[in-house]
Design an enzyme around this catalytic site. Structure first.
Site, PDB file in Angstrom:
ATOM      1  N   ASP A  53       0.860  -1.178   0.000  1.00 30.18           N
ATOM      2  CA  ASP A  53       0.000   0.000   0.000  1.00 30.18           C
ATOM      3  C   ASP A  53       0.902   1.235   0.000  1.00 30.18           C
ATOM      4  OD1 ASP A  53      -2.531   1.169   0.398  1.00 30.18           O
ATOM      5  OD2 ASP A  53      -2.127   1.406   2.523  1.00 30.18           O
ATOM      6  N   LYS A  75       1.888   2.627  -5.955  1.00 32.18           N
ATOM      7  CA  LYS A  75       2.770   3.497  -6.724  1.00 32.18           C
ATOM      8  C   LYS A  75       1.956   4.474  -7.544  1.00 32.18           C
ATOM      9  CE  LYS A  75       6.605   2.536  -9.746  1.00 32.18           C
ATOM     10  NZ  LYS A  75       7.236   1.383 -10.382  1.00 32.18           N
ATOM     11  N   MET A 188      -7.904  11.634   6.210  1.00 33.45           N
ATOM     12  CA  MET A 188      -7.926  12.162   4.831  1.00 33.45           C
ATOM     13  C   MET A 188      -8.626  13.522   4.757  1.00 33.45           C
ATOM     14  SD  MET A 188      -8.914   8.548   3.020  1.00 33.45           S
ATOM     15  CE  MET A 188     -10.023   8.060   4.340  1.00 33.45           C
TER      16      MET A 188
HETATM   17  C1  LIG Z   1      -6.669   5.637   3.247  1.00 31.91           C
HETATM   18  S1  LIG Z   1      -6.568   6.113   4.931  1.00 31.91           S
HETATM   19  C2  LIG Z   1      -5.863   4.644   5.598  1.00 31.91           C
HETATM   20  C3  LIG Z   1      -6.085   4.505   7.061  1.00 31.91           C
HETATM   21  C4  LIG Z   1      -5.461   3.265   7.644  1.00 31.91           C
HETATM   22  N1  LIG Z   1      -6.098   2.064   7.161  1.00 31.91           N
HETATM   23  C5  LIG Z   1      -5.480   3.279   9.172  1.00 31.91           C
HETATM   24  O1  LIG Z   1      -6.128   2.423   9.784  1.00 31.91           O
HETATM   25  O2  LIG Z   1      -4.827   4.149   9.732  1.00 31.91           O
HETATM   26  C6  LIG Z   1      -5.197   7.203   4.873  1.00 31.91           C
HETATM   27  C7  LIG Z   1      -5.284   8.296   5.914  1.00 31.91           C
HETATM   28  O3  LIG Z   1      -4.907   7.792   7.192  1.00 31.91           O
HETATM   29  C8  LIG Z   1      -4.294   8.837   7.927  1.00 31.91           C
HETATM   30  N2  LIG Z   1      -2.946   8.406   8.298  1.00 31.91           N
HETATM   31  C9  LIG Z   1      -2.401   7.206   8.099  1.00 31.91           C
HETATM   32  N3  LIG Z   1      -1.166   7.141   8.623  1.00 31.91           N
HETATM   33  C10 LIG Z   1      -0.932   8.349   9.175  1.00 31.91           C
HETATM   34  C11 LIG Z   1       0.172   8.910   9.871  1.00 31.91           C
HETATM   35  N4  LIG Z   1       1.281   8.208  10.139  1.00 31.91           N
HETATM   36  N5  LIG Z   1       0.076  10.191  10.305  1.00 31.91           N
HETATM   37  C12 LIG Z   1      -1.038  10.914  10.067  1.00 31.91           C
HETATM   38  N6  LIG Z   1      -2.107  10.430   9.410  1.00 31.91           N
HETATM   39  C13 LIG Z   1      -2.059   9.173   8.974  1.00 31.91           C
HETATM   40  C14 LIG Z   1      -4.290  10.069   7.043  1.00 31.91           C
HETATM   41  O4  LIG Z   1      -5.464  10.787   7.319  1.00 31.91           O
HETATM   42  C15 LIG Z   1      -4.335   9.454   5.673  1.00 31.91           C
HETATM   43  O5  LIG Z   1      -4.844  10.364   4.723  1.00 31.91           O
END
Ligand SMILES: C[S@@+](CC[C@H](N)C(=O)[O-])C[C@H]1O[C@@H](n2cnc3c(N)ncnc32)[C@H](O)[C@@H]1O
Length: 273
Positions: A53, A75, A188
């Site tokens: 991912d 990617k 997001m």
């Molecule tokens: C498609 S979602 C995936 C979420 C993921 N499945 C989870 O459980 O965290 C992607 C969003 O998760 C958040 N996100 C994921 N990792 C992050 C991090 N290390 N710091 C801040 N936001 C994060 C952001 O809002 C990003 O746009």
């Protein structure tokens, strides 16, 4: 007729006929590799093929077995990621080849991770699968930012919501989100941040409600900008935060002043590097 006859030789492994393919939908957590579950770390160390991912940190990727084939499904291709249907088809195809597939996803596979759709595609194709939960960004990022999601004095509930609203899709229930004594965690939501703050204030939250945006939480690149619904969007823009970012809204954000414990690695200036 032997169904195996048409398979290219490159797809045939010793014993391939004996072992059915299986897909592991694995949560990689928010970035810090120490936040992986033991199950996830073991699967990565033994992986045969890994479908990645976009959000999986380099430090977590470093734990993938060196012999594993890595397919980067996140990617950017002409600024688009691989379509979800293509990823589903890829997982089914690899499993039908008898391969043990780790589908590695940021955070938790079942929280805004489209893991549900992938599991459905596998179930419909009759492929065995397993789900390995990961620490979702809300839990990992808030912890490393020193912001408890609930607190007896400040928040009795917490909602995880997406700030990525489909063009022409249904609007979030702003009135339900703009409730006191609860914490909102918005995934997001960076692009829509000004609108989110305006709508929450318009639906009853005080413009002085504390709020924070955390970029790349749990990693050495973590940055946190705090403010209120009235000024957060301008502060975030001034700071130049970039995705991935998580937004946290609620009185609990004030606790960061006392509870911030995580010191990201200092950024080396060009002169020091
Ligand atoms: C498609 S979602 C995936 C979420 C993921 N499945 C989870 O459980 O965290 C992607 C969003 O998760 C958040 N996100 C994921 N990792 C992050 C991090 N290390 N710091 C801040 N936001 C994060 C952001 O809002 C990003 O746009």
């Amino acid at each position: 007729m032997n169904a195996c006859v048409d398979l290219p030789r490159s797809l045939l492994r010793p014993g391939a006929g004996a072992r059915p393919g299986r897909v592991y939908l694995v949560g990689a957590g928010p970035g810090d590799p120490d936040l992986l579950t033991l199950r996830a770390a073991r699967l990565l160390a033994q992986a045969e093929v890994v479908v990645l991912d976009q959000l999986v940190s380099a430090e977590v990727q470093a734990l993938i077995a060196p012999r594993a084939q890595v397919i980067d499904a996140g990617k950017q291709r002409q600024r688009h990621t691989m379509e979800q249907d293509e990823i589903n088809a890829l997982l089914v195809r690899l499993a039908r080849q008898g391969r043990q597939v780790v589908r590695l996803k940021g955070g938790d596979p079942f929280v805004f991770g489209r893991g549900g759709e992938e599991a459905q595609a596998l179930a419909e194709a009759g492929i065995e699968f397993e789900v390995v939960p990961g620490i979702t960004a809300a839990c990992g990022v808030s912890a490393y930012a020193g912001i408890p999601l609930t607190h007896r004095d400040h928040a009795q509930s917490c909602s995880f919501v997406t700030g990525h609203v489909k063009e022409g899709g249904p609007e979030p229930d702003w009135a339900a989100l703009a409730q006191p004594q609860q914490t909102l965690v918005i995934y997001m939501g960076l692009a829509a941040l000004p609108r989110i703050c305006t709508q929450l204030a318009a639906h009853g939250l005080s413009p002085e409600t504390p709020a924070a945006v955390v970029q790349q939480g749990t990693t050495a690149a973590q940055r946190v900008v705090t403010g209120t619904l009235a000024d957060l969007a301008a502060r975030v823009q001034a700071a130049g935060l970039r995705s991935p970012c998580l937004t946290i809204v609620g009185e609990v954000v004030r606790l960061r002043e006392q509870l911030a414990w995580f010191e990201p690695a200092p950024v080396l200036s060009a002169a020091c590097a």
